[in-house]
Design an enzyme around this catalytic site. Sequence first.
Site, mmCIF file in Angstrom:
data_model
loop_
_atom_site.group_PDB
_atom_site.id
_atom_site.type_symbol
_atom_site.label_atom_id
_atom_site.label_comp_id
_atom_site.label_asym_id
_atom_site.label_seq_id
_atom_site.Cartn_x
_atom_site.Cartn_y
_atom_site.Cartn_z
ATOM 1 N N LYS A 32 0.816 -1.213 0.000
ATOM 2 C CA LYS A 32 0.000 0.000 0.000
ATOM 3 C C LYS A 32 0.856 1.271 0.000
ATOM 4 O O LYS A 32 0.498 2.259 -0.652
ATOM 5 C CB LYS A 32 -0.968 0.016 1.187
ATOM 6 N N THR A 33 1.967 1.264 0.719
ATOM 7 C CA THR A 33 2.833 2.450 0.731
ATOM 8 C C THR A 33 3.385 2.713 -0.666
ATOM 9 O O THR A 33 3.488 3.864 -1.104
ATOM 10 C CB THR A 33 3.992 2.269 1.739
ATOM 11 N N ASP A 218 -4.009 7.451 4.319
ATOM 12 C CA ASP A 218 -3.426 6.150 4.654
ATOM 13 C C ASP A 218 -4.088 5.627 5.928
ATOM 14 O O ASP A 218 -4.552 6.408 6.760
ATOM 15 C CB ASP A 218 -1.915 6.309 4.858
ATOM 16 N N GLU A 219 -4.116 4.300 6.100
ATOM 17 C CA GLU A 219 -4.686 3.659 7.298
ATOM 18 C C GLU A 219 -6.093 4.196 7.583
ATOM 19 O O GLU A 219 -6.431 4.556 8.716
ATOM 20 C CB GLU A 219 -3.774 3.891 8.520
ATOM 21 N N GLN A 249 -7.528 -5.008 9.468
ATOM 22 C CA GLN A 249 -6.463 -4.528 10.345
ATOM 23 C C GLN A 249 -6.918 -3.335 11.197
ATOM 24 O O GLN A 249 -6.105 -2.541 11.655
ATOM 25 C CB GLN A 249 -5.240 -4.143 9.511
ATOM 26 N N ARG A 601 2.475 -10.392 10.336
ATOM 27 C CA ARG A 601 3.772 -9.696 10.464
ATOM 28 C C ARG A 601 4.906 -10.592 9.988
ATOM 29 O O ARG A 601 6.025 -10.126 9.762
ATOM 30 C CB ARG A 601 4.055 -9.321 11.939
#
Length: 727
Positions: A32-33, A218-219, A249, A601
């Site tokens: 995503k980044t 973002d997020e 998430q 993770r």
Amino acid sequence: MVNLKSLNSEQKKAVEYDDGPLMVIAGAGSGKTRVLTYKIAYLIEKGYEPEGILSLTFTNKAANEMKSRIKDLIGAKADRLWMGTFHSVFAKILRVEAKHINYANNFSIYDTEDSSSLVSNIISNFNIDLETITPNSVRHRISNLKNHMIMPKEFRATGIQSFLDEKVADIYEEYQKQLRENNSMDFDDLLLKPIQLFAENPKIHLKYKKKFTYILVDEFQDTNKAQYELLKMLVSREGKICVVGDDAQSIYSWRGANLKNIFDFEKDYPKHAIVRLEQNYRSTQSILKAADSVIKNNKEQIEKTLWTKNEEGEKVTLLKCSDEKDEAFQISKYIKQDISKKKLALKDFAILYRTNAQSRALEDVFRREKIPYQIIGGTEFYKRKEVKDVIAYLRVLSNQNDEESLLRIMNFPQRGIGSTTIKRMISFSRKQDISLFDTMSRVFEVIDIKERIQKNVKGFRILLEKYIALKDQLSVGELSRALIDDLGILRIFKEENTPESLQRLENINELLSALSEFSDNSENGKLEGFLADVSLVADVDMYEDEKNVVTFLTVHSAKGLEYPIVFISGCEEDIFPLSNRFSSDATLEEERRLFYVAMTRAEKKVYLSHARSRYRFGEVAYQSRSRFIDEIDPNTLDELNGNAGRKSAIRKSKKEMYYEYFENVDYEDFDQDNKALRPGTRVMHDKFGLGKVTQVSGAGDMQKATVVFEGNNIKQLMIKFAKLKVL
């Protein structure tokens, strides 16, 4: 020309889409980044002015990293972007426009401690009984109201349900008034004041609505109500907004995040497009299958399935351990094995846990095994303030000449002994050449100390003398529990009822567990032995190379990070998921999302561990393994019995035998209406708490059940009268 060849088809679609509102559902490890970085560079290349692009993140670190990547793509133009956290960007706007809401542009920003101090002063001025209400609990309540955009007048009109609510309303109103008089804002105001600014000043609102020609977030799953309202106020008529997030998430509801924003976006922008980033670049196929099989149990979610071209990889390994020490030992053993067999470094390993208090057993074992580690997102257990405060009490009981420890606890918990009094006592002790402890018994001789405060000092000295006399008669576990009960520390933290105070309460309980464990496993179990152990622990420097160390962190702290090998410890009911007995479905679903975040993770390997028994609240409690383990696709899971490596000799015998019995029981989830009890049934009793049925005998009205409750509390109950609730 920005080269998009390195992007996959869905990433490229997200970058190039510019026909209106866009929601990018970005699964864990899906890049995503990278998408946000390339999209901003693409928009600028397409003709958007950098000054007109507003990019909002949740950490300054994320903003700086993104800006650096964009600079690599398009050069110095990246410096002209409006990029940062919600709070930093809107503080910047408020600095310019403050006069329009009757603030000077040099307003102060209060952090949590400043806010609590202000609340404390207001409570003091209002002469409110501090036993009824505490500054931290009120500050947290005010922040929660602000997160839901409920201001004092609205709260007073619609939210008053008790006498306590009336007091909170009074304090809240005065708090806002004094913030204004002090030309100050708290963190919540940095989101609420811009809404006020735009609502009351249409020209200014239009100015910024025109200024920001494209907005990226973002997020997005972590936004609260005020943040979403601000976005809606600023989006252009053409709907040039791109939100990137993952409902799976969303793990921050406790600090105001509203998962509903993702679903509201679809309603508020009916012409929106959705792009799903489902290709994972981080984890193996086995890890993704295991994580996906768990998250699929959530009802409230956007449908998606992560996949990867990565290797199949090893199965998830489940370690079944006897207790928390055995768990820590097994984790350390497998880390050593993997380093040897797979040629890995210490920094390739992360140990995740649900609460900070769980690190204590891990720290103890890792020091003993001489494995370097670092803690992220928290302080080492024995360095946490509340833990150090209790240990300071124990040090004074052991050594009355320890002035530093005595100074630390002189007014903890608050007993009206202020800094001026302490300074005068220290001055007296120096002149008389006696210890500060001895000065306490002669406080009536110290000049300029009020009689009321003298009595407080004398009372504190009597309390210490009581436990000094008891320290050789009681084990350190018994002594510390009696002392903490006398001080009322747990009650104070419980009554504050904020996330911070409950975390402190849990840490104190974990310390009590360490003290009780020391008593059970040491030859004499006395105070001096424990303090000697703690002193040795504090003196050992395990950080020879700070970079090449095992990382300890909570799952919340691990969000956004990745490691080759991940251990998820404490996979037990009431730990992970945390306290689910009486939790709502929404709370359980967030715990499941947190478990999903923990698993994703990992790049190469996931280890899960659970203990059959664990010291909790100073006693041995029997633990049931987490329901999340049972939700994992069995084809992706290897179960290992870790007991062979190490066992707690003290805890064996009857306690271990009960667990060996439980191991052979077929655990089932029984319907609430099914009153038939069988061995292995989990039950709840109003008085005794959570338990497991080990035996059922008799029939009809004479039927009895033998139940092992928490703390190895074994009861034989008549089923007709016991009112056992089947879980």
